[in-house]
Design a protein around this motif. Sequence first.
Motif, mmCIF file in Angstrom:
data_model
loop_
_atom_site.group_PDB
_atom_site.id
_atom_site.type_symbol
_atom_site.label_atom_id
_atom_site.label_comp_id
_atom_site.label_asym_id
_atom_site.label_seq_id
_atom_site.Cartn_x
_atom_site.Cartn_y
_atom_site.Cartn_z
ATOM 1 N N LEU A 142 0.859 -1.177 0.000
ATOM 2 C CA LEU A 142 0.000 0.000 0.000
ATOM 3 C C LEU A 142 0.896 1.228 0.000
ATOM 4 O O LEU A 142 1.629 1.460 0.962
ATOM 5 N N THR A 143 0.842 2.006 -1.079
ATOM 6 C CA THR A 143 1.763 3.127 -1.253
ATOM 7 C C THR A 143 0.995 4.420 -1.482
ATOM 8 O O THR A 143 0.253 4.540 -2.474
ATOM 9 N N PRO A 144 1.137 5.400 -0.598
ATOM 10 C CA PRO A 144 0.460 6.685 -0.796
ATOM 11 C C PRO A 144 0.931 7.364 -2.085
ATOM 12 O O PRO A 144 2.123 7.397 -2.388
ATOM 13 N N GLN A 145 -0.025 7.882 -2.845
ATOM 14 C CA GLN A 145 0.242 8.646 -4.053
ATOM 15 C C GLN A 145 -0.435 10.010 -3.921
ATOM 16 O O GLN A 145 -1.198 10.245 -2.992
ATOM 17 N N ALA A 146 -0.181 10.862 -4.894
ATOM 18 C CA ALA A 146 -0.782 12.202 -4.851
ATOM 19 C C ALA A 146 -2.303 12.141 -4.954
ATOM 20 O O ALA A 146 -3.011 12.976 -4.367
ATOM 21 N N ASP A 147 -2.832 11.156 -5.697
ATOM 22 C CA ASP A 147 -4.270 11.076 -5.938
ATOM 23 C C ASP A 147 -4.938 9.901 -5.221
ATOM 24 O O ASP A 147 -6.054 9.519 -5.558
#
Length: 290
Positions: free
Chosen positions: A221-226
């Motif tokens: 699970l990787t946070p992205q801008a969107d």
Amino acid sequence: MLPVDLNESGDEVMMQLGEINEPLLVFGGPYSNLAATRAMQQRAETLGIPPQRVICTGDLVAYCAEPVETVTLLRQWGCHLLMGNCEESLAAGAVDCGCGFDEGSACSLLAVDWYRYAQQRLDADCCHWMGRLPRVIGFTLQGKRYRVVHGSVSRINEFIFASSDPLYKQQQLDLAGADVVLAGHCGLPFGQALERGYWLNAGVIGMPANDARTGGWYLLLTPQADGTEARWERLDYDPAPAVARMAQENLSPVYAQALQTGLWPNQDILPAIEQAQQGKALSLRPILIR
């Protein structure tokens, strides 16, 4: 110490991890497979993900022959460990693994062998520790509420597959009061967007995914801008040490064969859709959670 919710007996029901805004690694089913567990720890270290951001969805102990060694490694690693039905049964001194297999099925009959073996090797202190593991892990990632469960929100040993009724998954998600459910137990990785939220299963590392390939699966699970990207990755490792130990301990050879062929010895628990997919390569596209 992380906050937990307790039941009337003082057992940990939910472990709260709080707000997380960095990559998280989730895996399930070590299954007493020390080689796979070592490979998973090494992969997390290679990815630069500390144990504080690693979650195991349970069933630490099952089919393979190194239950004590696997549990010891997991405890030393320090990642977050959820109670699976195997841990629940071993802690309670139950007569079987509590996997939810139909009585008299091939799965049920095969489970007698490895479950008895695990019971004989795990001492009382370890079983007591298993009984204190949390049944739910909660956290927030980019504003979304996550609940990690073993089977379903209602039952620790309920099998939820990709083909399972999405309306039922939605009911379970609503029951959890979450935006995302992260589950284990069924042994197969998948992800699904529901009407309101998401159902994810990281898969397991201790047995193949019935896809004719050795190794297992895990979830990043990787946070992205969107939003947050949910991406499934293969865990490749050499199963030979696990196979050799199973032979040394005279465990039924069927699960050792599964480690080598990538195929399950039986498909009793699988719905028709998943049965038809045996031996086929899995294609798991990333999901953007937003």
